[in-house]
Scaffold this motif. Structure first.
Motif, mmCIF file in Angstrom:
data_model
loop_
_atom_site.group_PDB
_atom_site.id
_atom_site.type_symbol
_atom_site.label_atom_id
_atom_site.label_comp_id
_atom_site.label_asym_id
_atom_site.label_seq_id
_atom_site.Cartn_x
_atom_site.Cartn_y
_atom_site.Cartn_z
ATOM 1 N N TYR A 18 13.414 -0.761 8.119
ATOM 2 C CA TYR A 18 12.132 -0.740 7.520
ATOM 3 C C TYR A 18 11.508 -2.144 8.049
ATOM 4 O O TYR A 18 10.417 -2.347 8.237
ATOM 5 C CB TYR A 18 12.196 -0.692 5.951
ATOM 6 C CG TYR A 18 10.978 -1.020 5.302
ATOM 7 C CD1 TYR A 18 9.944 -0.185 5.238
ATOM 8 C CD2 TYR A 18 10.611 -2.367 4.735
ATOM 9 C CE1 TYR A 18 8.526 -0.338 4.496
ATOM 10 C CE2 TYR A 18 9.584 -2.495 4.063
ATOM 11 C CZ TYR A 18 8.620 -1.737 3.939
ATOM 12 O OH TYR A 18 7.256 -1.950 3.405
ATOM 13 N N ALA A 22 8.043 -2.574 9.989
ATOM 14 C CA ALA A 22 6.897 -3.313 9.178
ATOM 15 C C ALA A 22 6.489 -4.494 10.100
ATOM 16 O O ALA A 22 5.339 -4.446 10.202
ATOM 17 C CB ALA A 22 7.359 -3.727 7.859
ATOM 18 N N VAL A 70 4.989 -6.009 -0.784
ATOM 19 C CA VAL A 70 4.661 -4.776 0.255
ATOM 20 C C VAL A 70 3.255 -4.251 -0.302
ATOM 21 O O VAL A 70 2.164 -4.073 0.521
ATOM 22 C CB VAL A 70 5.597 -3.802 0.137
ATOM 23 C CG1 VAL A 70 5.176 -2.599 0.776
ATOM 24 C CG2 VAL A 70 6.929 -4.375 0.834
ATOM 25 N N ALA A 71 2.846 -3.893 -1.643
ATOM 26 C CA ALA A 71 1.860 -3.602 -2.260
ATOM 27 C C ALA A 71 0.665 -4.364 -1.815
ATOM 28 O O ALA A 71 -0.425 -3.981 -1.174
ATOM 29 C CB ALA A 71 1.965 -3.212 -3.385
ATOM 30 N N LEU A 74 0.015 -4.266 1.807
ATOM 31 C CA LEU A 74 -0.816 -2.792 2.391
ATOM 32 C C LEU A 74 -2.379 -3.112 1.882
ATOM 33 O O LEU A 74 -3.180 -2.525 2.528
ATOM 34 C CB LEU A 74 -0.151 -1.778 1.575
ATOM 35 C CG LEU A 74 -0.804 -0.397 1.524
ATOM 36 C CD1 LEU A 74 -0.841 -0.090 2.921
ATOM 37 C CD2 LEU A 74 0.020 0.714 0.811
ATOM 38 N N ILE A 77 -3.959 -5.141 4.530
ATOM 39 C CA ILE A 77 -4.359 -4.436 5.767
ATOM 40 C C ILE A 77 -5.335 -3.492 5.373
ATOM 41 O O ILE A 77 -6.110 -3.505 6.471
ATOM 42 C CB ILE A 77 -2.955 -3.860 5.984
ATOM 43 C CG1 ILE A 77 -1.777 -4.817 6.476
ATOM 44 C CG2 ILE A 77 -3.198 -2.734 7.307
ATOM 45 C CD1 ILE A 77 -0.743 -4.135 6.724
ATOM 46 N N THR A 78 -5.527 -2.586 4.447
ATOM 47 C CA THR A 78 -6.291 -1.541 4.362
ATOM 48 C C THR A 78 -7.969 -2.120 4.170
ATOM 49 O O THR A 78 -8.785 -1.586 4.650
ATOM 50 C CB THR A 78 -6.192 -0.542 3.415
ATOM 51 O OG1 THR A 78 -5.961 -1.215 2.227
ATOM 52 C CG2 THR A 78 -4.732 0.142 3.648
ATOM 53 N N SER A 81 -9.131 -3.875 7.588
ATOM 54 C CA SER A 81 -9.186 -2.891 8.843
ATOM 55 C C SER A 81 -10.656 -2.449 8.904
ATOM 56 O O SER A 81 -11.448 -2.295 8.123
ATOM 57 C CB SER A 81 -8.284 -1.884 8.752
ATOM 58 O OG SER A 81 -7.074 -2.187 8.675
#
Length: 81
Positions: A18, A22, A70-71, A74, A77-78, A81
């Motif tokens: 993982y 990642a 991690v959340a 995420l 990143i979103t 982008s």
């Protein structure tokens, strides 16, 4: 490096896989960004919290913070982008 080191120390093949995936994804996303967009690691401060939890042998806290990390990444990143 932090993520790969933690995965290696854990001696968990799934976590290592993982972490490598990642890392590859994060590197790819950073390379795809427009040159005018600078990456800002907004969740990096959580690395210290994770390391402190590991050092104090608090597995539940380390897992909790890792999941939050991690959340948060995420979301970053979103959003970026």
């Amino acid at each position: 490096r932090f993520h790969l080191m933690i995965a290696s120390i854990a001696r968990n093949e799934y976590l290592e896989r993982y972490a490598r995936n990642a890392y590859d994804l994060a590197t790819t996303l950073r390379n795809v960004r427009k040159s005018t967009q600078r990456f800002q690691a907004r969740a990096a401060h959580m690395h210290v919290e994770i390391a402190q939890a590991i050092e104090s042998h608090d597995a539940e806290r380390a897992e909790f913070i890792s999941r939050r990390h991690v959340a948060a990444v995420l979301v970053q990143i979103t959003e970026d982008s």
